[in-house]
Design a protein around this motif. Structure first.
Motif, mmCIF file in Angstrom:
data_model
loop_
_atom_site.group_PDB
_atom_site.id
_atom_site.type_symbol
_atom_site.label_atom_id
_atom_site.label_comp_id
_atom_site.label_asym_id
_atom_site.label_seq_id
_atom_site.Cartn_x
_atom_site.Cartn_y
_atom_site.Cartn_z
ATOM 1 N N ALA B 141 0.812 -1.096 0.207
ATOM 2 C CA ALA B 141 -0.123 -0.103 0.028
ATOM 3 C C ALA B 141 0.728 1.466 -0.155
ATOM 4 C CB ALA B 141 -0.563 -0.465 1.228
ATOM 5 N N GLN B 142 2.297 0.945 -0.745
ATOM 6 C CA GLN B 142 3.049 2.093 -0.250
ATOM 7 C C GLN B 142 2.174 3.493 -1.016
ATOM 8 O OE1 GLN B 142 7.717 1.479 0.164
ATOM 9 N NE2 GLN B 142 7.094 3.083 -1.781
ATOM 10 N N PRO B 143 2.303 4.458 -0.432
ATOM 11 C CA PRO B 143 2.026 5.673 -1.308
ATOM 12 C C PRO B 143 3.433 6.739 -1.890
ATOM 13 C CG PRO B 143 1.594 5.853 0.831
ATOM 14 C CD PRO B 143 2.427 5.109 0.842
ATOM 15 N N PRO B 144 2.669 6.757 -3.616
ATOM 16 C CA PRO B 144 3.794 7.858 -3.601
ATOM 17 C C PRO B 144 5.040 8.652 -2.957
ATOM 18 C CG PRO B 144 2.039 8.560 -4.417
ATOM 19 C CD PRO B 144 1.517 7.608 -3.738
ATOM 20 N N LEU B 145 6.048 9.025 -3.559
ATOM 21 C CA LEU B 145 6.862 9.823 -2.250
ATOM 22 C C LEU B 145 6.330 11.264 -2.032
ATOM 23 C CD1 LEU B 145 10.350 8.635 -4.162
ATOM 24 C CD2 LEU B 145 9.343 8.068 -1.455
ATOM 25 N N PRO B 146 6.599 11.279 -0.926
ATOM 26 C CA PRO B 146 6.370 12.791 0.056
ATOM 27 C C PRO B 146 5.854 13.737 -1.219
ATOM 28 C CG PRO B 146 8.092 12.436 1.201
ATOM 29 C CD PRO B 146 7.657 10.898 0.157
ATOM 30 N N GLU B 147 5.455 14.821 -1.662
ATOM 31 C CA GLU B 147 4.851 15.675 -2.731
ATOM 32 C C GLU B 147 5.391 17.506 -1.889
ATOM 33 O OE1 GLU B 147 6.508 15.851 -5.440
ATOM 34 O OE2 GLU B 147 7.044 14.183 -5.826
ATOM 35 N N ASN B 387 -1.926 11.245 1.381
ATOM 36 C CA ASN B 387 -0.620 10.759 0.791
ATOM 37 C C ASN B 387 -0.498 11.260 -0.455
ATOM 38 O OD1 ASN B 387 -2.583 8.959 0.121
ATOM 39 N ND2 ASN B 387 -1.621 7.424 1.648
ATOM 40 N N ARG B 388 -0.972 11.376 -1.031
ATOM 41 C CA ARG B 388 -1.335 11.679 -2.551
ATOM 42 C C ARG B 388 -0.442 13.226 -3.290
ATOM 43 N NH1 ARG B 388 -7.638 10.708 -2.928
ATOM 44 N NH2 ARG B 388 -7.376 12.787 -2.144
ATOM 45 N N ALA B 389 -0.003 13.104 -4.291
ATOM 46 C CA ALA B 389 0.035 14.416 -4.375
ATOM 47 C C ALA B 389 -0.350 15.603 -4.434
ATOM 48 C CB ALA B 389 1.356 14.481 -6.057
ATOM 49 N N LYS B 390 -1.713 15.415 -5.240
ATOM 50 C CA LYS B 390 -2.578 16.330 -4.920
ATOM 51 C C LYS B 390 -2.911 17.592 -4.031
ATOM 52 C CE LYS B 390 -6.868 13.647 -5.905
ATOM 53 N NZ LYS B 390 -8.039 13.411 -6.035
ATOM 54 N N VAL B 416 -2.422 26.135 -4.851
ATOM 55 C CA VAL B 416 -1.772 25.108 -5.915
ATOM 56 C C VAL B 416 -0.554 24.916 -5.798
ATOM 57 C CG1 VAL B 416 -1.941 23.304 -7.368
ATOM 58 C CG2 VAL B 416 -4.004 24.356 -6.556
ATOM 59 N N ALA B 417 0.400 24.621 -4.996
ATOM 60 C CA ALA B 417 2.056 24.725 -5.238
ATOM 61 C C ALA B 417 2.832 24.358 -6.597
ATOM 62 C CB ALA B 417 2.473 23.553 -4.132
ATOM 63 N N GLU B 418 3.115 24.958 -7.111
ATOM 64 C CA GLU B 418 3.583 24.824 -8.431
ATOM 65 C C GLU B 418 5.440 25.368 -8.305
ATOM 66 O OE1 GLU B 418 1.726 26.112 -12.361
ATOM 67 O OE2 GLU B 418 -0.165 26.107 -11.173
ATOM 68 N N PRO B 419 5.902 24.875 -8.989
ATOM 69 C CA PRO B 419 7.841 24.832 -8.949
ATOM 70 C C PRO B 419 8.097 26.088 -9.710
ATOM 71 C CG PRO B 419 7.245 23.068 -9.868
ATOM 72 C CD PRO B 419 5.916 23.409 -10.162
ATOM 73 N N ALA B 420 8.724 27.610 -8.311
ATOM 74 C CA ALA B 420 9.317 29.030 -8.808
ATOM 75 C C ALA B 420 7.404 29.346 -9.065
ATOM 76 C CB ALA B 420 9.337 29.141 -9.796
#
Ligand code: FES
Ligand SMILES: [Fe+2]
Lengths: 171, 426
Positions: B141-147, B387-390, B416-420
C-alpha cells in the motif's frame, strides 16, 4: 555570601522542583488528580433551520438526547420561530438566556431572518455559528447570508457536523 | 468534549492500533538529514509510532531504518559498528545491510547459508530536502514519495528543525488547527520576531482582534480561513491548511518564508514537532537561517538531542515580568515554546471528556471527526487521502478579497503549489 547576595541577572537560575513545578505537574500520574465534578453544559444552545433541507437535518438531530439544546425553524421576517414540537416562539424569547445560536442553511432563503438573529446576537453577546449544508458548494447564497452573522462557519458542512458540534460543546 | 474511547483511538498510534494503521499509510518525517550527515556515520536511535528502530547511512550513502535490536540476542544496534556496507553488532559480530538483511554471521561456519534466513524488519527511508521520511506500512500500500512543496524546492530554500514535545501528538496537532489562540498567546510576537515582522498583513491583524472563521472541507483535510476586516468592502484572509493526518501550515506574512509542521508521534506520550520554513521562489537569506537556528519564528533553541532548552524541567524559563509587561502573553519566550508549554501542561494525554469546547473550536471538532472517519474507512478497506501529490501540493495563503467571495474561490490556484510560482501573501 548569603542567598540574598545572588545577582539574579547573571546568576544561575534556580531549578524548579516540587509539586508546583511543571516537570512534576505535567505527568500522567499527576493528571489523575485533576478534580472531577460535573461540568456545566452549554447554556441553552439554539439550533435554527433556515430552509426545508436544513429543517430535515435539525429534526433528525433533535431526536437525540441533549442537555438543553432546542431546535427551531425560521422564515422571513423572523419574528417568530417554530419549535420542532410545533409551538411558536418569538425570536426575542429564543434569544434569551442562551449563549450559542447555531444556524443551518442550504439554500439562502430567509436572509432577513438570518439578519434578525445576527443583530440580536451581536447586541446580546451571543456566540453564533453557521453550517452551510449545500452539498459540494463552496459559494452559495446560504454562505453569503450567514457570513456576516456567524462567527464561525462550516462550509460545506456534512449532516453529522451538527451533531458533532453540539456534542463537543455539551449542548 | 470527546468520549474516552474515541480520544484513545485517535491518540494511540502503536502497531496494530486503528490510528496506528492509518498513520502507517503515510510517509512520515523520522530524522533530520543532519542526523546522518555522512557515510558510515554513527547510527541513530529512532522511535516513531511506538516502534524502536535504528537508522544508519552505509558506506555507499544508502539509508537504512530497521529494528533496533540484533536478531541474535537482542542487543541494541546503537552500539553497532557502521562499516563496509553494513551495521555490525558489537556482541558477536552479526552484520546487517540497509534492508535489515544479515550479510555476515561470523559465529557460524563460513560455508553456512544461515545468514540468508536472518532479516531484521526494515522500512524504506528517503531524503527529501533536509528531512528523512520513512514509510512504516504495508509495502503493497506504499504511497508515492512525499511531494510537500517545502521538500521539492531547490537546496537553500528550505530549513527544517525538530523539537521534542512531551505530550501526545493530537494535542500538538490541535494547536496547529486552533486559529483562535493566535491573537492571544502569540499576540506579542508579530512585531518583534524577525521572521514575522513588518508585513502589511500584521496591520490587519492588529486592526481587527476578533476574526471570523470559515472551516472548509477539502479532499486532503481542511482549510481554515480566518477573516479580518481590511479596507472598505474587503476582507483579509489567512488560510491554514491541515492535511491528514498530521500536517499543518501557517499562512505567510509578506515576503517572509512560509512555515509549517508535521506532528509526528514518537509514542503515545511524546511527539516530534518537525517545523519547516521555506520560500517557494528564492534562497533563504543568511539572516533568516541564522534566526531560525537561533529558535526564532516557529523554531526553538534546543539541546543536542533536540529537546528545547526551555522545557518542563526549568518551567520553560517562565518570565512573569515579561508576562506583566505584555511582551509575552503567557510569559514564555517564542511561538514554539508558547505552544508546547501549554500543550504539555495538559498532561501526556488530556482528558477530553472534561473539555468545555465552544463553537469557535469547530475546526478542531471537524478535524477529529475527519480523523475518526478516515480510521473507520480504512478498516472498511477505503484508502485515506493526504498521501497523494494532489493533497500535498497545497499552500497556505494570506490574501485580501472582496467581501462577497468564497475564500476558496477567491484564492483559486494560489493554493496550489507549482515550481517557481510566487506565493500569495500580504
Ligand atoms: S482559554 Fe483556552 S485552554 Fe484556557
Ligand atoms: Fe500556536
Amino acid at each position: 555570601m548569603s542567598d540574598h547576595d545572588h545577582d539574579h541577572a547573571t546568576g544561575p537560575r534556580s531549578v524548579p522542583s516540587g509539586p508546583s513545578s511543571c516537570a512534576e505537574a505535567a505527568t500522567a500520574k499527576e493528571a489523575a488528580y485533576r478534580i472531577d465534578y460535573p461540568l456545566s453544559a452549554a447554556r441553552n444552545t439554539r439550533v435554527v433551520a433556515l430552509d426545508d433541507e436544513a429543517e430535515r437535518i435539525i429534526r433528525s438531530a433533535a431526536l437525540l438526547e441533549w442537555g438543553q439544546a432546542r431546535f427551531f425553524s425560521i422564515t422571513d421576517p423572523g419574528e417568530v420561530l417554530a419549535e420542532v414540537d410545533g409551538s411558536n416562539v418569538p425570536l426575542d424569547e429564543v434569544m434569551t438566556d442562551t449563549n450559542t445560536v447555531v444556524m443551518v442553511a442550504s439554500s439562502g432563503e430567509n436572509a432577513t431572518a438570518v439578519a434578525a438573529i445576527g443583530d440580536l446576537a451581536r447586541e446580546r453577546g451571543i456566540m453564533t455559528a453557521g453550517l452551510v449544508v449545500t452539498p459540494g458548494a463552496l459559494t452559495s447564497d446560504a454562505l453569503f447570508h450567514l457570513r456576516p452573522h456567524a462567527r464561525i462557519l462550516l462550509v460545506p458542512a456534512e449532516e453529522d457536523d451538527l451533531i458533532e458540534l453540539l456534542r463537543a460543546t455539551r449542548a | 468534549m470527546l468520549r474516552t474511547d474515541i480520544n484513545e483511538l485517535l491518540a494511540q498510534t502503536g502497531p496494530r492500533t486503528p490510528m496506528g494503521d492509518l498513520f502507517r499509510r503515510y510517509w512520515q518525517p523520522v530524522l533530520l538529514a543532519e542526523e546522518l550527515p555522512e557515510n558510515d556515520c554513527p547510527p541513530v536511535r529512532v522511535k516513531v509510532l511506538s516502534e524502536r528502530l535504528i537508522a544508519f547511512r552505509d558506506s555507499e550513502g544508502r539509508y537504512g531504518l530497521m529494528d533496533e535490536f540484533c536478531a541474535h540476542r537482542g542487543v541494541s544496534l546503537w552500539f553497532g559498528r557502521n562499516e563496509e556496507g553494513g551495521l555490525r553488532c558489537p556482541y558477536h559480530g552479526w552484520k546487517y545491510d540497509v534492508t535489515g538483511q544479515a550479510v555476515a554471521v561470523p559465529s557460524e561456519p563460513t560455508t553456512s547459508n544461515f545468514c540468508a534466513n536472518v532479516k531484521l524488519k526494515s522500512y524504506p527511508m528517503v531524503k527529501r530536502g533536509d528531512v528523512l521520511f520513512a514509510y512504516l506500512g504495508d509495502p503493497a500500500a506504499q504511497p508515492p514519495l512525499p511531494e510537500w512543496e517545502a521538500y521539492t524546492v531547490p537546496d537553500g530554500q528550505v530549513f527544517t528543525s525538530k523539537r521534542l514535545q512531551e505530550c501526545n501528538w493530537l494535542q500538538a496537532l490541535e494547536g496547529g488547527i486552533d486559529s483562535s489562540h493566535v491573537t492571544f498567546l502569540h499576540g506579542g510576537n508579530l512585531e518583534s520576531d524577525p521572521l514575522f515582522k513588518g508585513s502589511k498583513g500584521n496591520e490587519y491583524n492588529k486592526g481587527d482582534l476578533k476574526p471570523f472563521f470559515e472551516v472548509v472541507d477539502s479532499e486532503g483535510g481542511l482549510l481554515i480561513g480566518a477573516r479580518r476586516n481590511a479596507e472598505e468592502g474587503k476582507y483579509y484572509w489567512r488560510v491554514t491548511p491541515w492535511v491528514l493526518p498530521n500536517f499543518t501550515m501557517v499562512p505567510p506574512r509578506g515576503d517572509h518564508p512560509v512555515h509549517g509542521h508535521f506532528w509526528v508521534p514518537i509514542d503515545d506520550d511524546n511527539c516530534w514537532a518537525y517545523s519547516f520554513d521555506y520560500h517557494p521562489t528564492r534562497q533563504l537569506t543568511e539572516a533568516e537561517v541564522a534566526a531560525m537556528r537561533a529558535g526564532k519564528g516557529v523554531h526553538s533553541a534546543n539541546d543536542p538531542s533536540y529537546r528545547p532548552l526551555a522545557n518542563k524541567d526549568n518551567d520553560y524559563l517562565m518570565d512573569r515580568e515579561s508576562q506583566k509587561r505584555g511582551e509575552n502573553y503567557s510569559g514564555i519566550e517564542g511561538i514554539a515554546l508558547q505552544d508546547s508549554s501549554l500543550q504539555e501542561s495538559m498532561g501526556p494525554l488530556v482528558d477530553r471528556t472534561k473539555e468545555r469546547l465552544v463553537a469557535t473550536d469547530a475546526g478542531i471538532i471537524k478535524a477529529r471527526q475527519k480523523l475518526y472517519k478516515a480510521v473507520k474507512a480504512l478498516q472498511d478497506g477505503v484508502e485515506p487521502t493526504g498521501n497523494r501529490a494532489k493533497d500535498q501540493k497545497v499552500r497556505s495563503v494570506a490574501i485580501v478579497l472582496p467581501a462577497d467571495q468564497s475564500f476558496v474561490e477567491g484564492i483559486g490556484e494560489a493554493m496550489v503549489a507549482e515550481p517557481a510560482k510566487p506565493h500569495t501573501s500580504v
